[in-house]
Motif scaffolding. Structure first.
Motif, PDB file in Angstrom:
ATOM      1  N   ILE A  28       0.837  -1.209   0.000  1.00 35.05           N
ATOM      2  CA  ILE A  28       0.000   0.000   0.000  1.00 35.05           C
ATOM      3  C   ILE A  28       0.872   1.260   0.000  1.00 35.05           C
ATOM      4  O   ILE A  28       0.461   2.291  -0.517  1.00 35.05           O
ATOM      5  CB  ILE A  28      -1.058   0.034   1.131  1.00 35.05           C
ATOM      6  N   LYS A  32      -0.742   0.650  -3.926  1.00 36.54           N
ATOM      7  CA  LYS A  32      -1.576  -0.465  -4.385  1.00 36.54           C
ATOM      8  C   LYS A  32      -2.726  -0.669  -3.402  1.00 36.54           C
ATOM      9  O   LYS A  32      -2.579  -0.414  -2.200  1.00 36.54           O
ATOM     10  CB  LYS A  32      -0.750  -1.764  -4.462  1.00 36.54           C
ATOM     11  N   LYS A  33      -3.847  -1.142  -3.933  1.00 40.41           N
ATOM     12  CA  LYS A  33      -4.978  -1.501  -3.063  1.00 40.41           C
ATOM     13  C   LYS A  33      -4.874  -3.005  -2.782  1.00 40.41           C
ATOM     14  O   LYS A  33      -4.749  -3.796  -3.721  1.00 40.41           O
ATOM     15  CB  LYS A  33      -6.304  -1.207  -3.764  1.00 40.41           C
ATOM     16  N   LYS A  76     -13.054  -3.352   6.418  1.00 39.69           N
ATOM     17  CA  LYS A  76     -12.048  -2.285   6.299  1.00 39.69           C
ATOM     18  C   LYS A  76     -11.118  -2.426   7.499  1.00 39.69           C
ATOM     19  O   LYS A  76     -11.546  -2.849   8.570  1.00 39.69           O
ATOM     20  CB  LYS A  76     -12.739  -0.916   6.382  1.00 39.69           C
ATOM     21  N   LYS A  80      -5.721   2.693   5.354  1.00 41.31           N
ATOM     22  CA  LYS A  80      -6.395   2.983   4.081  1.00 41.31           C
ATOM     23  C   LYS A  80      -5.869   2.027   2.999  1.00 41.31           C
ATOM     24  O   LYS A  80      -4.669   1.729   2.955  1.00 41.31           O
ATOM     25  CB  LYS A  80      -6.097   4.445   3.701  1.00 41.31           C
ATOM     26  N   ASP A  81      -6.772   1.572   2.150  1.00 40.90           N
ATOM     27  CA  ASP A  81      -6.421   0.690   1.024  1.00 40.90           C
ATOM     28  C   ASP A  81      -6.002  -0.724   1.427  1.00 40.90           C
ATOM     29  O   ASP A  81      -5.453  -1.471   0.623  1.00 40.90           O
ATOM     30  CB  ASP A  81      -5.314   1.301   0.144  1.00 40.90           C
ATOM     31  N   ASP A  83      -7.758  -3.989   3.101  1.00 39.66           N
ATOM     32  CA  ASP A  83      -8.965  -4.642   3.603  1.00 39.66           C
ATOM     33  C   ASP A  83      -8.660  -6.091   3.974  1.00 39.66           C
ATOM     34  O   ASP A  83      -7.651  -6.656   3.537  1.00 39.66           O
ATOM     35  CB  ASP A  83     -10.068  -4.630   2.526  1.00 39.66           C
ATOM     36  N   TYR A 117      -9.262  -4.424  -6.140  1.00 39.13           N
ATOM     37  CA  TYR A 117      -7.915  -4.539  -5.554  1.00 39.13           C
ATOM     38  C   TYR A 117      -6.849  -4.751  -6.623  1.00 39.13           C
ATOM     39  O   TYR A 117      -7.103  -5.372  -7.652  1.00 39.13           O
ATOM     40  CB  TYR A 117      -7.878  -5.727  -4.570  1.00 39.13           C
TER      41      TYR A 117
END
Ligand SMILES: Nc1ncnc2c1ncn2[C@@H]1O[C@H](COP(=O)(O)OP(=O)(O)OP(=O)(O)O)[C@@H](O)[C@H]1O
Ligand SMILES: [Mg+2]
Length: 251
Positions: A28, A32-33, A76, A80-81, A83, A117
């Motif tokens: 991340i 990147k997600k 979540k 952030k990003d 999961d 993702y």
């Protein structure tokens, strides 16, 4: 489509979960997600992200057994990003509960088209069997953490046999990204000897990056934040960032 990477070694305590969460943290930071899927009933991914899996109403089990909406089961995290599709202890009986015609292929079917993702990292349990196999069958690639200690080479050869089996019967495209030497402590002679041995046997397949034993990693797991965010300058964070560089993502 997301890149799906399993983190696997049937040997226990070699750094699978640590690598999953730390690599997710490093990814991340590269914008990147990432989705982490916990395929281990120990639920250590949730713990490492500061979450209590027992409080979740739904988990990967419900997605696979009851066709529960995967996006509703995904949680979540406070990062952030990043999961998490959590596991709960009921994952131990997954195999007996799935009604699908091809139970081993179900995980792959459920996650193949998740387009929210860039990367999906699957943490796997320390055993052969349904959960590990389903994870390997669902993945594009596999990273094999290897702790530099006694019986490491046996574990490596068992993993190679399992992966050949998966490639032969289920997923011919499964690619070994590499062996990742973990918890490396240069003060221990055995660690150095095993490292040399693995590099000799699997030169092309072993990451140049090796993960040092680092107390900040343990602390980061206790506070529930990936090491790359918790202590970005620690040797542990630097090693996982180096691993991402070595993966050469934008290739
Ligand atoms: N680089 C490191 N430095 C110090 N401690 C580490 C490091 N990597 C992992 N550990 C510790 O080693 C233990 C095992 O790590 P981890 O839980 O990641 O292994 P695992 O392969 O996922 O275990 P299991 O097979 O039980 O799922 C944990 O207590 C973790 O905190
Ligand atoms: Mg684990």
């Amino acid at each position: 489509m997301a890149h799906i990477i399993a983190i696997a070694n049937q040997k226990g305590g070699v750094g699978k979960t640590t690598t999953t969460i730390s690599l997710a943290g490093a990814l991340i930071s590269h914008n990147k997600k990432v989705l982490v899927i916990d395929m281990d009933p120990q639920s250590n991914c949730a713990k490492s992200l500061g979450l209590d899996a027992s409080l979740f109403n739904h988990s990967v089990y419900d997605v696979l057994v009851s066709n529960y909406d995967i996006y509703k089961a995904i949680k979540k995290t406070r990062i952030k990003d990043l999961d998490l599709l959590p596991s709960k202890v009921d994952l131990t009986i997954l195999e007996t509960k799935i009604k699908s015609k091809n139970p081993l292929l179900l995980l792959g079917k459920c996650i193949r088209n998740l387009d929210a993702y860039d990367y999906i990292l699957i943490d796997t349990p320390p055993s052969f069997g349904f959960l590990q196999l389903s994870s390997l069958i669902a993945s594009d690639e596999v990273i094999i953490p290897v702790q530099c200690e006694c019986f490491a080479l046996d574990a490596v050869s068992h993993m190679l046999a399992t992966i050949s089996n998966v490639q032969l019967h289920y997923n011919k495209n499964l690619k070994i990204l590499g062996f990742l030497l973990t918890m490396y402590d240069s003060r221990l002679r055995l660690a150095t000897e095993i490292t040399i041995e693995i590099r000799k046997l699997f030169k092309e397949k072993t990451f140049v990056t090796q993960i040092p034993r680092n107390n900040s990693i343990v602390e980061s797991q206790m506070v529930g934040i990936p090491i790359t965010i918790y202590r970005p300058n620690s040797t542990g964070a630097q090693a996982y960032n180096a691993l991402v560089k070595e993966l050469n993502l934008d290739k």
